[in-house]
Design a protein around this motif. Structure first.
Motif, PDB file in Angstrom:
ATOM      1  N   LYS A 110       0.817  -1.223  -0.150  1.00  0.00           N
ATOM      2  CA  LYS A 110       0.027  -0.087   0.004  1.00  0.00           C
ATOM      3  C   LYS A 110       0.960   1.240   0.006  1.00  0.00           C
ATOM      4  N   GLU A 111       0.452   2.415  -0.593  1.00  0.00           N
ATOM      5  CA  GLU A 111       1.102   3.676  -0.664  1.00  0.00           C
ATOM      6  C   GLU A 111       1.432   3.895   0.751  1.00  0.00           C
ATOM      7  N   SER A 112       2.647   4.392   1.339  1.00  0.00           N
ATOM      8  CA  SER A 112       2.933   4.946   2.296  1.00  0.00           C
ATOM      9  C   SER A 112       4.400   5.875   2.515  1.00  0.00           C
ATOM     10  N   ASP A 113       4.907   6.134   3.377  1.00  0.00           N
ATOM     11  CA  ASP A 113       5.941   6.767   3.292  1.00  0.00           C
ATOM     12  C   ASP A 113       7.370   6.092   3.200  1.00  0.00           C
ATOM     13  N   LYS A 114       7.119   4.701   3.242  1.00  0.00           N
ATOM     14  CA  LYS A 114       8.078   3.738   3.265  1.00  0.00           C
ATOM     15  C   LYS A 114       7.669   2.558   2.151  1.00  0.00           C
ATOM     16  N   SER A 115       6.867   2.722   1.227  1.00  0.00           N
ATOM     17  CA  SER A 115       6.357   1.884   0.324  1.00  0.00           C
ATOM     18  C   SER A 115       7.447   1.468  -0.775  1.00  0.00           C
ATOM     19  N   ASP A 116       8.232   2.576  -1.030  1.00  0.00           N
ATOM     20  CA  ASP A 116       9.385   2.247  -2.234  1.00  0.00           C
ATOM     21  C   ASP A 116      10.497   1.405  -1.400  1.00  0.00           C
ATOM     22  N   ARG A 117      10.505   1.146  -0.105  1.00  0.00           N
ATOM     23  CA  ARG A 117      11.469   0.648   0.324  1.00  0.00           C
ATOM     24  C   ARG A 117      10.816  -0.965   0.771  1.00  0.00           C
ATOM     25  N   LEU A 118       9.823  -1.310   0.413  1.00  0.00           N
ATOM     26  CA  LEU A 118       9.209  -2.547   0.841  1.00  0.00           C
ATOM     27  C   LEU A 118       8.900  -3.410  -0.206  1.00  0.00           C
ATOM     28  N   SER A 119       9.030  -4.810  -0.029  1.00  0.00           N
ATOM     29  CA  SER A 119       8.412  -5.868  -0.909  1.00  0.00           C
ATOM     30  C   SER A 119       8.198  -6.937  -0.152  1.00  0.00           C
ATOM     31  N   VAL A 120       7.235  -7.915  -0.809  1.00  0.00           N
ATOM     32  CA  VAL A 120       6.748  -9.177  -0.243  1.00  0.00           C
ATOM     33  C   VAL A 120       7.423 -10.435  -0.999  1.00  0.00           C
ATOM     34  N   THR A 121       7.907 -11.222  -0.126  1.00  0.00           N
ATOM     35  CA  THR A 121       8.499 -12.404  -0.775  1.00  0.00           C
ATOM     36  C   THR A 121       7.297 -13.515  -1.274  1.00  0.00           C
ATOM     37  N   ALA A 122       8.106 -14.618  -1.677  1.00  0.00           N
ATOM     38  CA  ALA A 122       7.003 -15.640  -2.157  1.00  0.00           C
ATOM     39  C   ALA A 122       6.398 -16.239  -0.896  1.00  0.00           C
ATOM     40  N   GLU A 123       7.163 -16.353   0.308  1.00  0.00           N
ATOM     41  CA  GLU A 123       6.657 -16.894   1.502  1.00  0.00           C
ATOM     42  C   GLU A 123       5.931 -15.877   2.256  1.00  0.00           C
ATOM     43  N   VAL A 133      10.208  -7.489   3.418  1.00  0.00           N
ATOM     44  CA  VAL A 133      11.364  -6.965   3.043  1.00  0.00           C
ATOM     45  C   VAL A 133      11.195  -5.507   3.169  1.00  0.00           C
ATOM     46  N   ILE A 134      12.244  -5.104   4.116  1.00  0.00           N
ATOM     47  CA  ILE A 134      12.645  -3.414   4.325  1.00  0.00           C
ATOM     48  C   ILE A 134      13.896  -3.228   3.899  1.00  0.00           C
ATOM     49  N   LYS A 135      14.090  -2.449   2.863  1.00  0.00           N
ATOM     50  CA  LYS A 135      15.315  -1.979   2.335  1.00  0.00           C
ATOM     51  C   LYS A 135      15.839  -0.716   3.280  1.00  0.00           C
ATOM     52  N   LYS A 136      17.007  -0.527   3.516  1.00  0.00           N
ATOM     53  CA  LYS A 136      17.604   0.704   4.031  1.00  0.00           C
ATOM     54  C   LYS A 136      17.178   1.192   5.274  1.00  0.00           C
ATOM     55  N   VAL A 137      17.031   0.079   6.363  1.00  0.00           N
ATOM     56  CA  VAL A 137      16.254   0.492   7.450  1.00  0.00           C
ATOM     57  C   VAL A 137      16.684   1.678   8.282  1.00  0.00           C
ATOM     58  N   THR A 138      15.982   2.428   8.699  1.00  0.00           N
ATOM     59  CA  THR A 138      16.000   3.689   9.389  1.00  0.00           C
ATOM     60  C   THR A 138      15.461   3.654  10.752  1.00  0.00           C
ATOM     61  N   ALA A 139      15.696   4.336  11.764  1.00  0.00           N
ATOM     62  CA  ALA A 139      15.082   4.338  13.132  1.00  0.00           C
ATOM     63  C   ALA A 139      13.538   4.613  12.906  1.00  0.00           C
ATOM     64  N   GLU A 140      12.954   5.127  11.921  1.00  0.00           N
ATOM     65  CA  GLU A 140      11.630   5.356  11.756  1.00  0.00           C
ATOM     66  C   GLU A 140      10.706   4.036  11.769  1.00  0.00           C
ATOM     67  N   ASP A 141      11.635   3.018  11.180  1.00  0.00           N
ATOM     68  CA  ASP A 141      11.081   1.516  10.908  1.00  0.00           C
ATOM     69  C   ASP A 141      10.920   0.640  12.311  1.00  0.00           C
ATOM     70  N   VAL A 142      11.690   1.248  13.415  1.00  0.00           N
ATOM     71  CA  VAL A 142      11.420   0.738  14.498  1.00  0.00           C
ATOM     72  C   VAL A 142       9.925   0.549  14.918  1.00  0.00           C
ATOM     73  N   GLY A 143       9.677  -0.845  15.520  1.00  0.00           N
ATOM     74  CA  GLY A 143       8.021  -1.102  15.908  1.00  0.00           C
ATOM     75  C   GLY A 143       7.692  -2.212  15.836  1.00  0.00           C
ATOM     76  N   ARG A 144       6.478  -2.528  16.041  1.00  0.00           N
ATOM     77  CA  ARG A 144       5.737  -3.730  15.938  1.00  0.00           C
ATOM     78  C   ARG A 144       5.253  -3.999  14.391  1.00  0.00           C
ATOM     79  N   TYR A 145       5.539  -5.236  13.905  1.00  0.00           N
ATOM     80  CA  TYR A 145       4.994  -5.661  12.688  1.00  0.00           C
ATOM     81  C   TYR A 145       4.238  -6.770  12.979  1.00  0.00           C
TER      82      TYR A 145
END
Length: 235
Positions: free
Chosen positions: A79-92, A96-108
């Motif tokens: 979905k469109e978000s401020d980090k969507s260009d760094r996200l992808s979903v694997t076959a499983e 996947v999060i690329k170029k992780v920053t402190a803004e990515d800290v949290g609960r998934y």
């Protein structure tokens, strides 16, 4: 006696149910600690068998600041978000999060939905992401290295600096270290340590269950090597 026996059986059954529930919950609860700038893959532990293109999978993110939860993936689609260009979903169906920053800290949270309207299937699969940040400050005659860990909840980690495989748990001549919850610093005189490199220092991050990761000092992750070396230790 029959009544007492029945209560004992009920109590034992209740305890066994709690133990099973606790074990099942632990299976669906993971945590990762990575360097800022690195890539991380967060597994989804509740994927439905025979899913097609992860069309049953939704990923939800809650940051450490307590703001409203954000849906990152809906039925396998980013979905469109401020980090969507760094996200992808694997076959499983891992996230996947690329170029992780402190803004990515949290609960998934990974959830499975079936039908239209979708009905949630099974329990949530939760992954907590923590991020390590390192800095270098140079003054006229000394260098200070800092290592800190940003986490989702209150700090439960131990952070310390290690030099050449030796913990800096005491002050050495011309080298001072300090530790506080989720952070540590080391300061040394340039002239006294002209023969060493800052890359001789490792930041040790140990979780509450005694899992240790070593992060070689660098001011910016190259993305070419793993963020840390995972180790087990006993205290």
């Amino acid at each position: 006696m029959a009544v007492q026996s029945r209560w004992i059986k009920m109590f034992v059954s209740f305890i066994l149910m709690l133990q099973f529930t606790g074990a099942h919950s632990r299976d669906l609860l993971l945590s990762f600690t990575v360097r800022d700038g690195d890539k991380v893959t967060l597994p989804c532990e509740n994927v439905i068998n025979n899913h097609h293109n992860c069309d049953t999978t939704t990923w939800i993110f809650t940051d450490s600041r307590g703001t409203a939860a954000v849906e990152l993936v809906n039925h396998g689609q980013i979905k469109e978000s401020d980090k969507s260009d760094r996200l992808s979903v694997t076959a499983e169906c891992s996230l996947v999060i690329k170029k992780v920053t402190a803004e990515d800290v949290g609960r998934y949270t990974c959830r499975q939905f079936i039908g239209n309207p979708g009905r949630q299937q099974g329990p949530d699969a939760v992954v907590y992401l923590s991020v390590v940040h390192m800095t270098e400050q140079k003054n006229a005659d000394e260098v200070t290295l800092s290592c800190s860990v940003s986490i989702y909840e209150r700090c439960k980690y131990k952070v310390k600096w290690i030099h050449n495989s030796e913990a800096l748990n005491r002050d050495y001549s011309n080298l001072k270290s300090s530790e506080s919850p989720c952070s540590a610093t080391v300061t040394f005189l340039k002239l006294a340590y002209t023969h060493i490199s800052t890359y001789d220092f490792n930041c040790s991050v140990t979780t509450e269950d005694n899992k240790e990761q070593l992060f070689t000092f660098s001011t910016q992750s190259s993305g070419k090597k793993p963020g840390g070396i995972l180790m087990s230790k006993s205290f």
